[in-house]
Design a protein around this motif. Structure first.
Motif, PDB file in Angstrom:
ATOM      1  N   THR A  77       0.835  -1.200   0.000  1.00  0.00           N
ATOM      2  CA  THR A  77       0.000   0.000   0.000  1.00  0.00           C
ATOM      3  C   THR A  77       0.871   1.252   0.000  1.00  0.00           C
ATOM      4  O   THR A  77       1.745   1.416   0.850  1.00  0.00           O
ATOM      5  N   LEU A  78       0.614   2.129  -0.988  1.00  0.00           N
ATOM      6  CA  LEU A  78       1.378   3.372  -1.090  1.00  0.00           C
ATOM      7  C   LEU A  78       0.670   4.539  -0.407  1.00  0.00           C
ATOM      8  O   LEU A  78       1.298   5.426   0.152  1.00  0.00           O
ATOM      9  N   GLY A  79      -0.666   4.539  -0.499  1.00  0.00           N
ATOM     10  CA  GLY A  79      -1.402   5.652   0.082  1.00  0.00           C
ATOM     11  C   GLY A  79      -2.845   5.612  -0.387  1.00  0.00           C
ATOM     12  O   GLY A  79      -3.345   4.572  -0.848  1.00  0.00           O
ATOM     13  N   ASN A  80      -3.516   6.724  -0.259  1.00  0.00           N
ATOM     14  CA  ASN A  80      -4.928   6.819  -0.631  1.00  0.00           C
ATOM     15  C   ASN A  80      -5.164   8.039  -1.522  1.00  0.00           C
ATOM     16  O   ASN A  80      -4.505   9.069  -1.382  1.00  0.00           O
ATOM     17  N   TRP A  81      -6.142   7.863  -2.417  1.00  0.00           N
ATOM     18  CA  TRP A  81      -6.500   8.961  -3.312  1.00  0.00           C
ATOM     19  C   TRP A  81      -7.953   9.325  -3.103  1.00  0.00           C
ATOM     20  O   TRP A  81      -8.825   8.452  -3.023  1.00  0.00           O
ATOM     21  N   GLY A  82      -8.217  10.629  -2.986  1.00  0.00           N
ATOM     22  CA  GLY A  82      -9.585  11.125  -2.912  1.00  0.00           C
ATOM     23  C   GLY A  82      -9.731  12.324  -3.823  1.00  0.00           C
ATOM     24  O   GLY A  82      -8.742  12.992  -4.160  1.00  0.00           O
ATOM     25  N   LYS A  83     -10.949  12.611  -4.207  1.00  0.00           N
ATOM     26  CA  LYS A  83     -11.172  13.718  -5.132  1.00  0.00           C
ATOM     27  C   LYS A  83     -10.646  15.035  -4.576  1.00  0.00           C
ATOM     28  O   LYS A  83     -10.042  15.837  -5.293  1.00  0.00           O
ATOM     29  N   ASP A  84     -10.884  15.277  -3.301  1.00  0.00           N
ATOM     30  CA  ASP A  84     -10.477  16.550  -2.709  1.00  0.00           C
ATOM     31  C   ASP A  84      -9.022  16.548  -2.254  1.00  0.00           C
ATOM     32  O   ASP A  84      -8.324  17.551  -2.358  1.00  0.00           O
ATOM     33  N   SER A  85      -8.558  15.406  -1.756  1.00  0.00           N
ATOM     34  CA  SER A  85      -7.207  15.358  -1.192  1.00  0.00           C
ATOM     35  C   SER A  85      -6.140  15.027  -2.231  1.00  0.00           C
ATOM     36  O   SER A  85      -4.964  15.342  -2.039  1.00  0.00           O
ATOM     37  N   GLY A  86      -6.552  14.378  -3.321  1.00  0.00           N
ATOM     38  CA  GLY A  86      -5.553  13.888  -4.255  1.00  0.00           C
ATOM     39  C   GLY A  86      -4.859  12.675  -3.659  1.00  0.00           C
ATOM     40  O   GLY A  86      -5.384  12.017  -2.752  1.00  0.00           O
ATOM     41  N   LEU A  87      -3.657  12.363  -4.151  1.00  0.00           N
ATOM     42  CA  LEU A  87      -2.911  11.209  -3.655  1.00  0.00           C
ATOM     43  C   LEU A  87      -2.123  11.581  -2.413  1.00  0.00           C
ATOM     44  O   LEU A  87      -1.312  12.497  -2.423  1.00  0.00           O
ATOM     45  N   VAL A  88      -2.362  10.874  -1.326  1.00  0.00           N
ATOM     46  CA  VAL A  88      -1.638  11.094  -0.078  1.00  0.00           C
ATOM     47  C   VAL A  88      -0.843   9.827   0.211  1.00  0.00           C
ATOM     48  O   VAL A  88      -1.408   8.759   0.448  1.00  0.00           O
ATOM     49  N   TYR A  89       0.497   9.936   0.155  1.00  0.00           N
ATOM     50  CA  TYR A  89       1.350   8.776   0.378  1.00  0.00           C
ATOM     51  C   TYR A  89       1.479   8.462   1.862  1.00  0.00           C
ATOM     52  O   TYR A  89       1.461   9.364   2.700  1.00  0.00           O
ATOM     53  N   GLU A  90       1.652   7.182   2.174  1.00  0.00           N
ATOM     54  CA  GLU A  90       2.065   6.807   3.514  1.00  0.00           C
ATOM     55  C   GLU A  90       3.536   7.150   3.679  1.00  0.00           C
ATOM     56  O   GLU A  90       4.257   7.340   2.693  1.00  0.00           O
ATOM     57  N   ASP A  91       4.015   7.235   4.900  1.00  0.00           N
ATOM     58  CA  ASP A  91       5.388   7.656   5.154  1.00  0.00           C
ATOM     59  C   ASP A  91       6.383   6.795   4.386  1.00  0.00           C
ATOM     60  O   ASP A  91       6.397   5.563   4.532  1.00  0.00           O
ATOM     61  N   GLY A  92       7.233   7.450   3.574  1.00  0.00           N
ATOM     62  CA  GLY A  92       8.293   6.748   2.853  1.00  0.00           C
ATOM     63  C   GLY A  92       7.828   5.934   1.673  1.00  0.00           C
ATOM     64  O   GLY A  92       8.654   5.346   0.969  1.00  0.00           O
ATOM     65  N   ALA A  93       6.525   5.883   1.424  1.00  0.00           N
ATOM     66  CA  ALA A  93       6.022   5.011   0.361  1.00  0.00           C
ATOM     67  C   ALA A  93       6.397   5.510  -1.031  1.00  0.00           C
ATOM     68  O   ALA A  93       6.667   4.711  -1.940  1.00  0.00           O
ATOM     69  N   GLU A  94       6.447   6.839  -1.206  1.00  0.00           N
ATOM     70  CA  GLU A  94       6.719   7.396  -2.533  1.00  0.00           C
ATOM     71  C   GLU A  94       8.091   6.984  -3.036  1.00  0.00           C
ATOM     72  O   GLU A  94       8.290   6.734  -4.231  1.00  0.00           O
ATOM     73  N   ALA A  95       9.050   6.879  -2.120  1.00  0.00           N
ATOM     74  CA  ALA A  95      10.414   6.538  -2.514  1.00  0.00           C
ATOM     75  C   ALA A  95      10.576   5.060  -2.836  1.00  0.00           C
ATOM     76  O   ALA A  95      11.580   4.656  -3.414  1.00  0.00           O
ATOM     77  N   SER A  96       9.588   4.250  -2.478  1.00  0.00           N
ATOM     78  CA  SER A  96       9.734   2.798  -2.667  1.00  0.00           C
ATOM     79  C   SER A  96       8.875   2.263  -3.809  1.00  0.00           C
ATOM     80  O   SER A  96       8.657   1.062  -3.904  1.00  0.00           O
ATOM     81  N   ILE A  97       8.377   3.146  -4.671  1.00  0.00           N
ATOM     82  CA  ILE A  97       7.530   2.687  -5.782  1.00  0.00           C
ATOM     83  C   ILE A  97       8.339   1.808  -6.727  1.00  0.00           C
ATOM     84  O   ILE A  97       9.473   2.132  -7.085  1.00  0.00           O
ATOM     85  N   VAL A  98       7.771   0.700  -7.130  1.00  0.00           N
ATOM     86  CA  VAL A  98       8.390  -0.196  -8.108  1.00  0.00           C
ATOM     87  C   VAL A  98       7.638  -0.053  -9.422  1.00  0.00           C
ATOM     88  O   VAL A  98       6.425  -0.278  -9.477  1.00  0.00           O
TER      89      VAL A  98
END
Length: 202
Positions: free
Chosen positions: A32-53
């Protein structure tokens, strides 16, 4: 998903939905990298953005849009308005860009030609040939002007009188104008210059 289903022009769900964004990492399965909502957009969990494969050979982010292959209509040549002192006019080739984003409209396909230089249709004033023509024109006109002045100063002498002074003055003046016409033979071929050149020469 239930309830009102409505989509924005970009394909996003307009109301009432959120997504959990997961990434497939072969060693750990889905992460799990994070959650996306219409108002919030994509919100990553801590450190998740750097670990995308990414599913690319070098784990680089793939392009957002797959661009079509380029064809000859997508390659635009730009020709320099002025010639260089070497008597060349630069031609630079570039791929069309999207006026809104500035990005190329295509990739691959027909290769972009190498930039090149074209021979100028005139002699630039600041080229070596142009400078020589100007200098010779000035020197020639100057010598003729001095000769005209000398004839006028010695108008009543015997030698000048028997050599037809009116003819000498008219000849030297015409030679000065002919020499000065060199100054008009270099530089861009504007309407004015193209009209003046034959008139001044003749």
């Amino acid at each position: 998903v239930t309830g009102t289903v409505d989509f924005e022009s970009n394909g996003d769900r307009e109301v009432g939905v959120g997504f959990t964004i997961m990434n497939w990492a072969s060693s750990d399965g889905y992460v799990t990298l994070g959650n996306w909502g219409k108002d919030s957009g994509l919100v990553y969990e801590d450190g998740a953005e750097a670990s995308i494969v990414y599913a690319t050979e070098d784990n680089s982010s793939p392009p957002d849009i797959i661009l079509p292959s380029c064809n000859t209509d997508d390659i635009i040549p730009t020709v320099a308005e002025e010639c260089s002192s070497a008597g060349k006019r630069a031609v630079i080739y570039a791929i069309k860009t999207n006026p809104e984003t500035g990005d190329d409209v295509c990739e691959g396909g027909v290769p972009k030609p190498a930039n090149k230089d074209l021979d100028c249709e005139y002699t630039p004033t600041d080229s070596s040939t142009g400078v020589l023509a100007v200098l010779l024109g000035i020197v020639g006109a100057g010598i003729c002007a001095l000769w005209t002045i000398w004839v006028l100063l010695n108008f009543n002498t015997k030698v000048i009188k028997v050599s037809q002074p009116e003819f000498c003055v008219s000849f030297a003046t015409a030679a000065a104008i002919l020499s000065a016409s060199n100054l008009l033979m270099v530089g861009p071929n504007t309407d004015t210059m193209c009209l003046l050149r034959p008139w001044i020469f003749n």
